[in-house]
Design a protein around this motif. Structure first.
Motif, mmCIF file in Angstrom:
data_model
loop_
_atom_site.group_PDB
_atom_site.id
_atom_site.type_symbol
_atom_site.label_atom_id
_atom_site.label_comp_id
_atom_site.label_asym_id
_atom_site.label_seq_id
_atom_site.Cartn_x
_atom_site.Cartn_y
_atom_site.Cartn_z
ATOM 1 N N ALA A 97 0.837 -1.210 0.000
ATOM 2 C CA ALA A 97 0.000 0.000 0.000
ATOM 3 C C ALA A 97 0.867 1.253 0.000
ATOM 4 N N PHE A 98 1.972 1.212 0.762
ATOM 5 C CA PHE A 98 2.897 2.344 0.795
ATOM 6 C C PHE A 98 3.502 2.580 -0.584
ATOM 7 N N GLN A 99 3.909 1.499 -1.265
ATOM 8 C CA GLN A 99 4.456 1.627 -2.621
ATOM 9 C C GLN A 99 3.426 2.207 -3.583
ATOM 10 N N LEU A 100 2.207 1.685 -3.530
ATOM 11 C CA LEU A 100 1.161 2.187 -4.428
ATOM 12 C C LEU A 100 0.850 3.652 -4.164
ATOM 13 N N PHE A 101 0.821 4.025 -2.870
ATOM 14 C CA PHE A 101 0.561 5.424 -2.532
ATOM 15 C C PHE A 101 1.632 6.323 -3.135
ATOM 16 N N TRP A 102 2.904 5.979 -2.968
ATOM 17 C CA TRP A 102 3.966 6.846 -3.476
ATOM 18 C C TRP A 102 4.061 6.806 -4.994
#
Length: 153
Positions: A97-102
């Motif tokens: 989720a962190f990767q997708l957000f960034w």
């Protein structure tokens, strides 16, 4: 529109719809009496215990369910309540989720903007005419000749 962005948009739409459905369920439950919530919690825990006793594997979670579990895990100590997935799995979802957000936040033309063509030609000429100069010297000469307004260090 190519196939990959279309699939991404459809998946994002599916996650959003699932998220809205779960949000409505949560809103409905917020206004229920506390006794009703406790009874429902016990009922659900009993079902989970039944699945654990029988070693029945639950179905794969949808993306919206994963997102909601991630959001809800922020509100309490989730390690004690986690039953259907391993803690490593939930942590991996948080990383994804962190990767997708960034990736979403940094979308657009990637990288540094290109230098104007005339400036690239000037740099090429300077390098050809002065083969012993390194990058730092070329940058220093450019900033001296063009001034700091050109954006060259």
């Amino acid at each position: 529109m190519t196939r990959k962005p279309r699939l991404f948009i459809l998946r994002l739409f599916s996650i959003t719809v699932g998220f809205l459905e779960e949000s409505l369920r949560l809103a409905r439950r917020l206004f229920r009496p506390k006794v009703s919530l406790i009874a429902e919690n016990l009922f659900l825990r009993k079902q989970l215990a039944f699945y654990q006793e029988r070693n029945v594997r639950p179905q794969r979670l949808s993306d919206s369910a994963r997102v909601l579990l991630l959001l809800w895990s922020r509100w309490f100590d989730w390690r004690n309540a986690l039953v259907i997935v391993k803690p490593e799995t939930l942590i991996a979802w948080q990383g994804r989720a962190f990767q997708l957000f960034w990736r979403w936040k940094c979308r657009g033309p990637g990288g540094r903007p290109r230098l104007p063509m005339d400036l690239r030609v000037l740099i090429s000429e300077m390098v050809r005419e002065n083969p012993t100069w390194g990058q730092a010297r070329v940058a220093a000469e450019l900033s001296l000749k063009l001034g700091s307004a050109s954006g060259v260090p």
